[in-house]
Design an enzyme around this catalytic site. Structure first.
Site, PDB file in Angstrom:
ATOM      1  N   ASP A  53     100.501  19.518  31.161  1.00  0.00           N
ATOM      2  CA  ASP A  53     100.518  19.178  29.746  1.00  0.00           C
ATOM      3  C   ASP A  53     101.304  20.212  28.948  1.00  0.00           C
ATOM      4  O   ASP A  53     101.219  21.412  29.227  1.00  0.00           O
ATOM      5  CB  ASP A  53      99.075  19.133  29.230  1.00  0.00           C
ATOM      6  CG  ASP A  53      98.926  18.233  28.020  1.00  0.00           C
ATOM      7  OD1 ASP A  53      99.904  17.570  27.641  1.00  0.00           O
ATOM      8  OD2 ASP A  53      97.823  18.203  27.443  1.00  0.00           O
ATOM      9  N   HIS A  70     110.807  17.973  29.336  1.00  0.00           N
ATOM     10  CA  HIS A  70     110.414  17.406  30.631  1.00  0.00           C
ATOM     11  C   HIS A  70     111.202  18.035  31.778  1.00  0.00           C
ATOM     12  O   HIS A  70     110.660  18.243  32.868  1.00  0.00           O
ATOM     13  CB  HIS A  70     110.614  15.889  30.626  1.00  0.00           C
ATOM     14  CG  HIS A  70     109.599  15.155  29.799  1.00  0.00           C
ATOM     15  ND1 HIS A  70     108.245  15.346  29.939  1.00  0.00           N
ATOM     16  CD2 HIS A  70     109.747  14.213  28.818  1.00  0.00           C
ATOM     17  CE1 HIS A  70     107.591  14.566  29.095  1.00  0.00           C
ATOM     18  NE2 HIS A  70     108.481  13.865  28.410  1.00  0.00           N
ATOM     19  N   LEU A 168     102.105  20.897  53.743  1.00  0.00           N
ATOM     20  CA  LEU A 168     101.641  20.645  52.379  1.00  0.00           C
ATOM     21  C   LEU A 168     101.781  19.167  52.069  1.00  0.00           C
ATOM     22  O   LEU A 168     102.824  18.569  52.329  1.00  0.00           O
ATOM     23  CB  LEU A 168     102.469  21.464  51.374  1.00  0.00           C
ATOM     24  CG  LEU A 168     102.158  21.200  49.892  1.00  0.00           C
ATOM     25  CD1 LEU A 168     100.780  21.744  49.528  1.00  0.00           C
ATOM     26  CD2 LEU A 168     103.229  21.820  48.992  1.00  0.00           C
TER      27      LEU A 168
END
Length: 286
Positions: A53, A70, A168
């Site tokens: 956020d 972004h 991962l």
């Protein structure tokens, strides 16, 4: 990109960047390196979830466009992926776009949605070969019907190219809603009852959990150990509601594009100070 980030991380942790080439990019996860950073390797979270956020506010504070915010957030995520891989975290889930985001004010919404979807597509296409080389397996969770066809194609390709990754698990939550995910799991169980594969009384927490997208993607690591949210907001925002039942929550005022190595270390140190009892009381005398 990931290798450059890991080289910098190695220097900060007191390791020679050459060790990345001689021992593989996971070399900075060596126990002594983590100890020097104040972390206990045996107590690292297995699954970290992140609500990324603050991209828009970060851009506004700097007189930049939302798109530039972004892009800065994308770079922050790339660093967190590399560090997670290096430090022995087994799964991360990043909240890239929620279903609720479609309900934002209409002004400029379409342009922002198109930009975010296009950026996610670029991330997958540009990085999937490197992910595959580094043992990173990609999954995208959420409602596929709300994603552009080109993004869906990129998702399928990235998931196929990285399918053998075991170091991962990277999950991107895109057009995702926690309630939606639970409803989809319930519908699947209902179909199995209707098809007489299951009896209603057979349904338990384990069966329902097994129908969630995270369980199908990462199996034993589906439950979230550490939930991180940036930018000062103190909510789950309909993210991984089932999986976060016993997560340790970490909130920071730092905006996501500024969430780098130092902030990640703070979150991990905080996690390692917590006593995780999963609803159990302390035994007498503790």
């Amino acid at each position: 990109m990931a290798l450059r980030i890991l080289s910098r991380a190695a220097r900060r942790l007191g390791l020679s960047p050459q060790c990345l080439h001689s021992a593989g990019i996971g070399a900075v996860a060596a126990p002594e390196a983590l100890v020097r950073s104040g972390l206990r390797p045996e107590s690292m979270p297995k699954h970290v979830a992140m609500v990324m956020d603050g991209n828009r506010r970060w851009a506004q504070e700097r007189g930049l466009t939302t798109a530039e915010g972004h892009e800065a957030g994308r770079r922050a995520l790339e660093q967190i992926i590399a560090l997670s891989r290096a430090w022995g975290v087994r799964a991360i889930t990043a909240f890239a776009f929620s279903q609720e985001n479609f309900a934002r004010p209409k002004a400029n919404l379409q342009a922002e949605v198109e930009f975010v979807m296009g950026m996610c597509e670029r991330v997958l296409l540009e990085n999937m070969d490197e992910y595959a080389r580094n043992g990173i397996r990609v999954h995208v969770i959420g409602d596929p019907s709300r994603r552009p066809a080109s993004l869906q194609k990129a998702v399928r390709e990235a998931e196929e190219v990285t399918r053998n990754g075991s170091h991962l698990h990277l999950m991107l939550a895109l057009c995702y809603s926690g309630r939606w995910e639970i409803v989809q799991a319930c519908r699947e169980l209902a179909r199995e009852v209707q098809g007489e594969v299951l009896k209603p009384e057979d349904i338990d927490e384990s069966l329902l959990a097994g129908k969630l997208e995270t369980s199908m993607a990462v199996g034993e690591f589906s439950s979230v150990d550490l939930f991180i949210r940036t930018s000062g907001e103190l909510r789950l925002s309909n993210f991984l509601l089932w999986q976060c039942a016993y997560s340790e929550l970490y909130f920071t005022d730092t905006l996501w594009p500024d969430f780098g190595e130092a902030e990640y270390l703070k979150a991990l140190r905080s996690f390692q100070t917590r006593e995780r009892r999963f609803g159990q009381r302390k035994t007498k005398g503790e």
